[in-house]
Design a protein around this motif. Structure first.
Motif, PDB file in Angstrom:
ATOM      1  N   ALA A 664       7.745   4.249  -3.916  1.00 43.59           N
ATOM      2  CA  ALA A 664       7.193   4.427  -2.571  1.00 43.59           C
ATOM      3  C   ALA A 664       6.091   3.399  -2.318  1.00 43.59           C
ATOM      4  O   ALA A 664       6.036   2.774  -1.251  1.00 43.59           O
ATOM      5  CB  ALA A 664       6.660   5.839  -2.419  1.00 43.59           C
ATOM      6  N   LEU A 665       5.237   3.194  -3.324  1.00 42.21           N
ATOM      7  CA  LEU A 665       4.150   2.220  -3.195  1.00 42.21           C
ATOM      8  C   LEU A 665       4.723   0.821  -2.968  1.00 42.21           C
ATOM      9  O   LEU A 665       4.271   0.069  -2.111  1.00 42.21           O
ATOM     10  CB  LEU A 665       3.297   2.258  -4.471  1.00 42.21           C
ATOM     11  N   GLU A 666       5.756   0.522  -3.751  1.00 40.32           N
ATOM     12  CA  GLU A 666       6.392  -0.776  -3.624  1.00 40.32           C
ATOM     13  C   GLU A 666       6.968  -0.947  -2.226  1.00 40.32           C
ATOM     14  O   GLU A 666       6.847  -2.002  -1.603  1.00 40.32           O
ATOM     15  CB  GLU A 666       7.473  -0.888  -4.698  1.00 40.32           C
ATOM     16  N   GLY A 667       7.607   0.137  -1.718  1.00 42.22           N
ATOM     17  CA  GLY A 667       8.192   0.086  -0.382  1.00 42.22           C
ATOM     18  C   GLY A 667       7.146  -0.201   0.676  1.00 42.22           C
ATOM     19  O   GLY A 667       7.320  -1.083   1.529  1.00 42.22           O
ATOM     20  N   PHE A 668       6.030   0.518   0.597  1.00 36.95           N
ATOM     21  CA  PHE A 668       4.957   0.318   1.581  1.00 36.95           C
ATOM     22  C   PHE A 668       4.371  -1.093   1.476  1.00 36.95           C
ATOM     23  O   PHE A 668       4.038  -1.727   2.461  1.00 36.95           O
ATOM     24  CB  PHE A 668       3.853   1.359   1.377  1.00 36.95           C
ATOM     25  N   TRP A 669       4.263  -1.537   0.239  1.00 43.35           N
ATOM     26  CA  TRP A 669       3.680  -2.847  -0.008  1.00 43.35           C
ATOM     27  C   TRP A 669       4.546  -3.935   0.656  1.00 43.35           C
ATOM     28  O   TRP A 669       4.065  -4.811   1.376  1.00 43.35           O
ATOM     29  CB  TRP A 669       3.604  -3.059  -1.523  1.00 43.35           C
ATOM     30  N   VAL A 670       5.838  -3.839   0.361  1.00 43.09           N
ATOM     31  CA  VAL A 670       6.755  -4.838   0.918  1.00 43.09           C
ATOM     32  C   VAL A 670       6.741  -4.771   2.432  1.00 43.09           C
ATOM     33  O   VAL A 670       6.706  -5.793   3.129  1.00 43.09           O
ATOM     34  CB  VAL A 670       8.176  -4.602   0.361  1.00 43.09           C
ATOM     35  N   HIS A 671       6.735  -3.524   2.947  1.00 44.24           N
ATOM     36  CA  HIS A 671       6.731  -3.346   4.396  1.00 44.24           C
ATOM     37  C   HIS A 671       5.470  -3.975   4.999  1.00 44.24           C
ATOM     38  O   HIS A 671       5.540  -4.690   6.008  1.00 44.24           O
ATOM     39  CB  HIS A 671       6.775  -1.854   4.721  1.00 44.24           C
ATOM     40  N   GLY A 672       4.341  -3.749   4.349  1.00 44.38           N
ATOM     41  CA  GLY A 672       3.068  -4.299   4.830  1.00 44.38           C
ATOM     42  C   GLY A 672       3.083  -5.818   4.810  1.00 44.38           C
ATOM     43  O   GLY A 672       2.647  -6.471   5.762  1.00 44.38           O
ATOM     44  N   ARG A 673       3.636  -6.341   3.737  1.00 43.83           N
ATOM     45  CA  ARG A 673       3.679  -7.796   3.616  1.00 43.83           C
ATOM     46  C   ARG A 673       4.577  -8.403   4.690  1.00 43.83           C
ATOM     47  O   ARG A 673       4.261  -9.429   5.281  1.00 43.83           O
ATOM     48  CB  ARG A 673       4.217  -8.165   2.238  1.00 43.83           C
ATOM     49  N   ARG A 674       5.674  -7.719   4.936  1.00 47.36           N
ATOM     50  CA  ARG A 674       6.603  -8.241   5.932  1.00 47.36           C
ATOM     51  C   ARG A 674       5.958  -8.226   7.311  1.00 47.36           C
ATOM     52  O   ARG A 674       6.099  -9.136   8.114  1.00 47.36           O
ATOM     53  CB  ARG A 674       7.859  -7.370   5.921  1.00 47.36           C
TER      54      ARG A 674
END
Lengths: 677, 303
Positions: A664-674
């Protein structure tokens, strides 16, 4: 370290891991993606990578890596074995029968030695638990304990005198096996297959599923045994003489021709005699009597010995008899014989008699000083006050001895309330009849099985009231089959009802020698019962309700090894009876100490050394299984834990939650970066 | 904004600060007009506007002789220009119009929208009838605003333009087909598109429009990335319209791309030449005034 890669749980877990990874990769967008409008002028121009993958974001990579590792660890955890781990091929529960009957020919000691050697020789792939079968079966060594500890604990077991049933032991073993790891589950019974132990619980629904049961072969169908049990001592008053009537049941099996019976009272041998068993039935009552002061507390033991006896542990029986306590009896009778029998001249020291005048029943009602027992004739029940008085005695837990001398409509109605029905007279059964049948085991009539106190069968009864009851037990019958004496067990107080009054025109009993002993025994049994019995079985848990108003604070049991104290909580006493038969002192500590002697004797059932070869109960307990529950998935060399054991592992859940949080953290991170990009 | 002085040069930052298509259009148009030496609003019509001093070379027909008699001054009469031409703003809403490179001040579609809004504001001020035809990307159906001279038409057009957004498959050919079907009377078609569709199909519709007597002016909005292809690293290019992906090493592909792109655009230029369609390329990183200048010059021709 090895993994069970083909197990369905693992494959399911792998699928569970693969799905989010697949979705993640599918949704993943290349970092160098450009959404362009004039792609039509471009050719697809893939080219080999000149450099290895470059890690653009180390932290993101680490989060992904940790998540995947945690997921893999979570799913592989139950199958992960450390070095030195082993496969449990069989889970085995030994039920070691430690009841009294196993002392015959040293059976228990032999079983114990056999079991310790079995545990010692067992490999690590064998999971072993030991259950000791006693009154309450207990787990001596569980599956979690190592073999050395199990062996040591088994070695420490000592023969017991208790009685135990197989059913709770099997249930306990089954519960242990349900949570075991073994591919094969087995119960091994170390017992003598005593017949009465198996036949106790025949009608139990099946509960043993996928469990093999192994019982030992019975070497013989029965063993010679001599035993004594059921010791009873009662005080009998014959005129001026105060006697103690003692009975004990002697059982002999096999070829035992003669036995020596020794009776010790208060540490003094009062009898030593040889009894020939050749002409005696297998079970007979040994009876004797002696004079003893009513104020003297008696305790003793009967020992029996004979040749070829297989088991010595059941050759003695202990008993105790408290001193006589003077009772109080209220009498509302016309019978001169009864009044005479209960007069102070005859019953002094035993009974304090209070004669109620018919004209003063109402006054008696107003006083709260009730006697322990009320003797009343049914003719007085015409009076409402007498009925109230009787009812008060019954409801207050006191004793009533009701003699039916006359029946009216009012009496009939009242007697019906007490649970009795008056039947019309039967001309065929009119006239006088002798007493014929009696309840010999009842304490009132038990002494009369001996002719020493007179032949009660000589008593005649003329035209008794015909009574019938569904709530009362008939204790005495005439030779015409008419019930003559009842005890109602449904009321709070004890109620004895005789179908006749003690008048000469109704019975010859008042002039018979058995009358006074009978009357005394009848009143003694009608007294509010002593809540503390004097005879127990070894190891039993005795629970006594002393009432919330009880002044007793604690009860101290004195054993040869020391004192054992039990506190009285909320008026309730819970007492663990000693495991060894014998006489023990029990002290009720309150405002003043009351001391009792209790006798602990083994169950007479344990003396029945009859054995069975093929117990029916075992077949009834085992469930018919279509498939072997112990079968495992093909290709597995390991025994994976069942699903419930996986759920119970906290670490498994922690790993799973950590992995999901990581993803979940990874998902949010990637989403934030995008989004930032 | 109405009271502020008109800008003397186009500033994309100022444009970005403005909210609403109305302001953006007026910013673009007023900035453009303020730079002109001659007001485009004056023409030769019946409605008097004002006087100016006579300059040698002026047509003597427009000298106000009565004024000369009263004041002894030679003045030329000026009139409000009235053309009564029907204009259709035809906006391409295909997904490729959404592209915005790193240098553009607005996406291609945004640029086209501001330009069309500015023109509509200008034309309506001239009492010309202005309408709009665009494709709805979501439904694939055309959106039509009938040409009108009413004062409320500006607001209607602006609202409509704000609602449309680029998306979906290539739709220029379909858009021209709808325009051909919906425009009956002779009109001026102002086409805003990046023209990134094969010219063969477009050609047919443009020919038919011309055949029906419609004048066409094409404003081709492009991003400099499309014309220069400045990408250096290896990239995966995803088509905005079809979603197809191409992994490209731009170093080797750039020349080929530019060659193809220029050839493609050359086809269009030749087509417009053949059909006598004025064509102007508007880059979204430059000011749009050259396009407006083209429009004014072409409009004068229509006079």
């Amino acid at each position: 370290m090895s993994f069970s890669l083909l197990h369905p749980f693992f494959l399911l877990g792998a699928l569970g891991v693969a799905v989010p990874i697949y979705l993640h990769l599918k949704r993943r967008e290349p970092h160098n993606l450009i959404r362009f409008s004039a792609v039509r002028f471009l050719d697809d121009n893939p080219h080999p990578r000149k450099s290895p993958w470059r890690l653009r974001d180390i932290l993101l990579f680490l989060v992904r890596l940790c998540s995947l590792l945690a997921l893999i660890a979570a799913f592989a955890w139950p199958y992960l074995r450390e070095e030195g781990s082993f496969v449990v091929k069989e889970s085995r529960v030994y039920i070691l029968d430690n009841t009294l009957s196993r002392q015959a020919e040293g059976g228990f000691v032999r079983d114990r030695e056999q079991l310790t050697s079995l545990i010692r020789g067992a490999g690590r792939e064998l999971q072993i638990a030991v259950i000791e079968l006693k009154t309450q079966p207990s787990v001596i060594a569980g599956f979690s304990e190592n073999h050395e500890a199990a062996e040591q604990k088994t070695k420490n077991l000592q023969p017991s005198y208790q009685r135990g049933s197989f059913l709770p032991a099997f249930r306990l073993a089954n519960t242990l096996l349900q949570n075991s790891l073994g591919e094969k589950k087995r119960i091994i019974l170390l017992t003598d297959n005593q017949e009465n132990q198996w036949s106790e619980n025949l009608n139990v629904p099946p509960f043993l599923k996928d469990v093999e049961v192994e019982i030992p072969k019975t070497p013989h169908r029965n063993l010679p045994n001599l035993s004594v049990a059921e010791a009873k001592a009662q005080r009998i008053f014959l005129g001026e003489k105060a006697l103690v009537n003692f009975t004990a049941e002697i059982t002999h099996q096999g070829k035992i021709a003669e036995a020596t019976v020794i009776l010790r009272i208060n540490d003094q041998e009062v009898m030593n005699k040889k009894v020939s068993l050749a002409d005696k039935p297998e079970r007979f009552v040994f009876q004797t009597q002696w004079e003893a002061s009513p104020s003297l507390a008696l305790s003793g033991v009967v020992e029996i010995s004979g040749e070829d006896d297989s088991m010595a542990a059941d050759n003695s029986v202990y008993f105790s008899l408290p001193p006589v306590q003077e009772g109080k009896v209220a009498v509302l009778c016309q019978s001169q014989f009864l009044r005479l029998a209960l007069s102070p001249e005859i019953m002094r020291g035993h009974w304090d008699t209070h004669f109620i005048e018919p004209s003063k029943i109402a006054a008696e009602l107003e006083t709260a000083n009730d006697a322990e027992v009320l003797c009343i004739e049914s003719s007085y029940l015409q009076s409402a006050d007498a009925r109230k008085l009787l009812w008060r005695y019954i409801t207050n837990g006191r004793g009533v001895f009701l003699m039916m001398n006359r029946v009216t409509a009012v009496t009939k109605g009242f007697v019906k309330e007490l649970g009795f029905e008056c039947l019309p007279e039967d001309s065929s059964k009119a006239g006088s009849a002798n007493l014929q049948y009696l309840f010999a085991n009842h304490p009132v009539f038990h002494p009369f099985t001996s002719p020493d106190y007179g032949n009660i069968m000589e008593v005649k009864v003329t035209d008794p009231i015909r009574l019938r009851s569904t709530q009362a037990v008939s204790l005495l019958f005439s030779d015409k089959g008419e019930p003559l004496f009842f005890q109602n067990v449904k009321q709070p107080g004890k109620l004895f009802v005789s179908a006749f009054a003690f008048e000469r025109n109704q019975t010859s009993w008042p002039v018979h020698p058995t009358f006074i002993p009978f009357l005394d025994l009848c009143l003694q049994n009608a007294r509010p019962s002593d809540p503390m019995p004097t005879s127990f079985e070894p190891g039993e848990v005795f629970i006594q309700n002393l009432g919330t108003n009880s002044l007793v604070r604690e009860v101290v049991l004195k054993t040869p090894t020391g004192m054992r104290s039990s506190a009285v909580l909320h008026g309730k006493l819970q007492l663990l009876i000693p495991e060894k038969p014998g006489l023990y002192s029990l002290t009720y500590r309150g405002v003043s100490d009351i001391e009792r002697i209790i006798a602990v004797n083994a169950s007479p059932k344990e003396s029945q050394l009859r054995f069975t070869v093929k117990p029916d109960a075992l077949q009834a307990w085992q469930m018919i299984s279509t498939s072997s529950g112990a079968k495992q998935t093909a290709g597995l060399d390991a025994t994976p834990p069942n699903i419930s054991s996986i759920w119970q592992q906290k670490i498994w859940w922690f790993l799973l939650v950590a992995a999901l949080c990581g993803l979940a953290l990874e998902g949010f991170w990637v989403h934030g970066r995008r989004k930032t990009a | 904004m109405e009271n502020t002085a008109p800008p003397t040069r186009f500033d994309p930052k100022v444009l970005a600060c403005l909210e609403g298509l109305d302001f953006k259009a007026r910013y673009v148009m007023e900035g453009f007009l303020s730079g002109l030496h001659e007001s485009p609003f004056h023409g030769y019509s019946v409605e008097f506007s004002d006087y100016r001093n006579y300059q040698p070379g002026d047509d003597l027909r427009h000298l106000d002789w009565k004024l000369y008699g009263r004041t002894d001054r030679l003045c030329i009469k000026r009139y409000m220009q009235e053309t009564n031409v029907r204009f259709y703003l035809v906006c391409d809403t295909s997904a490729s119009m959404a592209y915005k490179g790193s240098r553009g001040w607005e996406s291609k579609f945004g640029c086209a929208r501001i330009l069309s809004a500015a023109l509509s504001w200008f034309l309506l001020k001239q009492n010309d009838a202005v309408g709009l035809i665009a494709m709805d990307a979501a439904s694939g159906l055309p959106r039509l605003v009938r040409p009108s001279q009413r004062s409320t038409q500006t607001g209607l057009l602006l609202r409509e333009m704000e609602q449309i957004a680029p998306g979906g498959n290539p739709s220029l050919a379909a858009l021209l087909g709808h325009a051909l079907r919906l425009v009956h009377r002779r009109s001026v078609i102002l086409l805003f598109s990046d023209l990134l569709e094969p010219s063969a199909e477009i050609e047919q519709y443009l020919k038919q429009l011309r055949f029906h007597g419609h004048e066409c002016i094409v404003f081709q909005t492009l991003d400099p990335d499309e014309s220069e292809f400045p990408f250096a690293d290896s990239h995966v290019f995803e088509d905005l319209e079809t979603g197809s992906r191409h992994q490209v090493l731009p170093g080797s592909a750039r020349d080929k791309y530019l060659q193809r792109f220029n050839a493609f655009m050359e086809d269009y230029r030749q087509l417009f030449q053949r059909l006598e369609i004025p064509h102007c390329t508007v880059f979204n990183h430059q000011d749009p005034w050259p396009a407006l200048a083209l429009f004014l010059s072409e409009r004068r021709k229509l006079q």
